[in-house]
Design an enzyme around this catalytic site. Structure first.
Site, mmCIF file in Angstrom:
data_model
loop_
_atom_site.group_PDB
_atom_site.id
_atom_site.type_symbol
_atom_site.label_atom_id
_atom_site.label_comp_id
_atom_site.label_asym_id
_atom_site.label_seq_id
_atom_site.Cartn_x
_atom_site.Cartn_y
_atom_site.Cartn_z
ATOM 1 N N THR A 116 0.928 -4.860 4.236
ATOM 2 C CA THR A 116 0.634 -5.225 5.627
ATOM 3 C C THR A 116 0.002 -6.603 5.775
ATOM 4 O O THR A 116 0.146 -7.243 6.816
ATOM 5 C CB THR A 116 -0.289 -4.185 6.279
ATOM 6 O OG1 THR A 116 -1.506 -4.087 5.531
ATOM 7 C CG2 THR A 116 0.383 -2.826 6.348
ATOM 8 N N ASP A 117 -0.710 -7.076 4.752
ATOM 9 C CA ASP A 117 -1.498 -8.296 4.936
ATOM 10 C C ASP A 117 -0.647 -9.507 5.310
ATOM 11 O O ASP A 117 -1.075 -10.345 6.113
ATOM 12 C CB ASP A 117 -2.312 -8.608 3.677
ATOM 13 C CG ASP A 117 -3.516 -7.694 3.529
ATOM 14 O OD1 ASP A 117 -3.847 -6.981 4.504
ATOM 15 O OD2 ASP A 117 -4.137 -7.687 2.447
ATOM 16 N N THR A 168 0.814 -1.217 0.000
ATOM 17 C CA THR A 168 0.000 0.000 0.000
ATOM 18 C C THR A 168 0.845 1.263 0.000
ATOM 19 O O THR A 168 0.490 2.270 -0.618
ATOM 20 C CB THR A 168 -0.941 0.009 1.223
ATOM 21 O OG1 THR A 168 -1.824 -1.111 1.129
ATOM 22 C CG2 THR A 168 -1.769 1.278 1.281
ATOM 23 N N THR A 185 1.609 -9.747 14.826
ATOM 24 C CA THR A 185 0.468 -10.134 14.013
ATOM 25 C C THR A 185 -0.315 -8.883 13.647
ATOM 26 O O THR A 185 -0.305 -7.894 14.387
ATOM 27 C CB THR A 185 -0.419 -11.160 14.756
ATOM 28 O OG1 THR A 185 -1.305 -11.784 13.840
ATOM 29 C CG2 THR A 185 -1.217 -10.504 15.869
ATOM 30 N N ARG A 213 -5.087 -24.672 15.423
ATOM 31 C CA ARG A 213 -5.502 -23.583 16.287
ATOM 32 C C ARG A 213 -6.629 -24.101 17.188
ATOM 33 O O ARG A 213 -7.767 -24.273 16.754
ATOM 34 C CB ARG A 213 -5.938 -22.377 15.457
ATOM 35 C CG ARG A 213 -4.824 -21.837 14.577
ATOM 36 C CD ARG A 213 -5.252 -20.639 13.751
ATOM 37 N NE ARG A 213 -5.475 -19.481 14.614
ATOM 38 C CZ ARG A 213 -6.632 -18.861 14.761
ATOM 39 N NH1 ARG A 213 -7.712 -19.302 14.130
ATOM 40 N NH2 ARG A 213 -6.741 -17.813 15.549
#
Length: 345
Positions: free
Chosen positions: A89-90, A13, A166, A246
């Site tokens: 960022t993803d 971005t 994260t 998870r």
């Protein structure tokens, strides 16, 4: 002070512009970025630039791109005092985690940053993130050692350990957090370093780059109503070597017989199964409740307080280095680059 930094532009971005036909954001080349940040000319640090020939959206990030980043850094390691990677960022936390393992015995700063708004927009967060990252990457102490000799993410005033980070927010400027580890530095009017939380490498040893990653890994989350047939199809994949599971809370799973049977069968085939919590903060303790104890009996190992990004990339790294599942399990239970809170013995 040493002050020569290599700025590696991958895309994201921070360097995007708006397509006049579609209105969508898309990567531009780095010339656009330099034009927007005239402040770079006033930074005391010498800055060289390496640009990916085709800037990529971070959604397309993959192990081949990680290998390229490792090669860029390794080939120029002696020429620079620090490295700043501009990244979308993803998947930034995945890349930061992967690099922390692939750059063995790193002794220089590698700081990933980006922005939530393109750098050409009036309210962009990109300028501060970029300029502060360049300053942090060039900071050395009185002994001539870098202040932060590890892979980090810098965003919105916070310098975080890369493999503890994260993405927590898709819209806010404070996009990243390290829920299970303190900040390495807080950047306000001054830099406030938290030295006792920063890795201290062995400066007598060389940095060892690792290029290969084995991506035969799957992540799956437990949820009420999860179906045996679906899980079986996932676990029966012949190429599968690692699973990041998870689980609930402190490492708990349904005590239905089929769950333990499928996990045990995968373990016996040599699949490494790592248990991490769905909670963003806290640690897996499989002996705490009976539901977690059964997982341990099925051959599942604790991921402690690992992020999913770190667990996945660590498995990829170890699977590329070792064929023996027992060796991989042993290293998954040890801290390689400060990624989990466990005492190595």
């Amino acid at each position: 002070m040493k002050n020569k930094v290599l700025l590696i532009y991958t895309g994201g971005t921070i360097g995007m512009g708006r397509n006049p036909q579609t209105g969508a954001l898309e990567p531009l080349d780095f010339n656009h970025l330099r034009e927007q940040v005239y402040e770079l000319a006033f930074i005391k640090t010498a800055i060289d630039v390496y640009q990916f020939s085709t800037p990529i959206d971070s959604s397309d990030m993959n192990p081949m791109a990680w290998a390229k980043l490792v090669s860029i850094i390794a080939e120029r390691y002696d020429e620079y005092d620090g490295f700043v990677i501009l990244h979308g960022t993803d998947t930034m936390a995945y890349t930061a985690s992967a690099l922390s393992f692939m750059l063995e015995n790193l002794t220089k700063p590698v700081i990933l940053t980006g922005s939530q708004l393109p750098i050409g927009q009036l309210r962009t967060d990109g300028k501060e993130n970029l300029i502060t990252s360049l300053e942090l990457a060039s900071q050395y102490d009185e002994k001539g050692h870098p202040k932060v000799p590890e892979v980090c993410i810098y965003f919105s005033g916070n310098l975080l350990r890369g493999n503890r980070s994260t993405k927590q927010n898709a819209e806010g400027f404070s996009a990243f957090e390290s829920f299970n580890y303190p900040h390495l530095c807080d950047a306000g009017v001054n830099f406030t370093y938290h030295d006792h939380h920063i890795l201290q490498p062995d400066y007598s040893k060389p940095m060892v780059p690792h290029i290969n990653m084995d991506a035969n890994v799957v992540v799956f989350s437990l949820f009420p109503g999860i179906q045996e047939s679906v899980v079986r199809h996932v676990l029966d994949a012949p190429e599968l070597r690692g699973i990041v599971m998870r689980s609930y809370g402190s490492g708990n799973a349904p005590q239905q017989p089929w769950v333990m049977r499928l996990l045990t069968e995968a373990y016996e085939r040599g699949v490494v199964i790592v248990n991490i919590s769905q909670c963003v903060a806290g640690c897996v303790e499989m002996g705490r409740y009976d539901a977690g104890y059964h997982l341990k009996n099925a051959g599942v190992i604790s991921g402690y307080d690992s992020t999913v990004e770190s667990a996945v990339t660590k498995l990829m790294y170890l699977q590329a280095r070792y064929d023996n599942p027992s060796t991989i399990r042993m290293w998954m239970n040890r801290s390689i680059a400060g990624e989990i809170s466990v005492e190595n013995t």
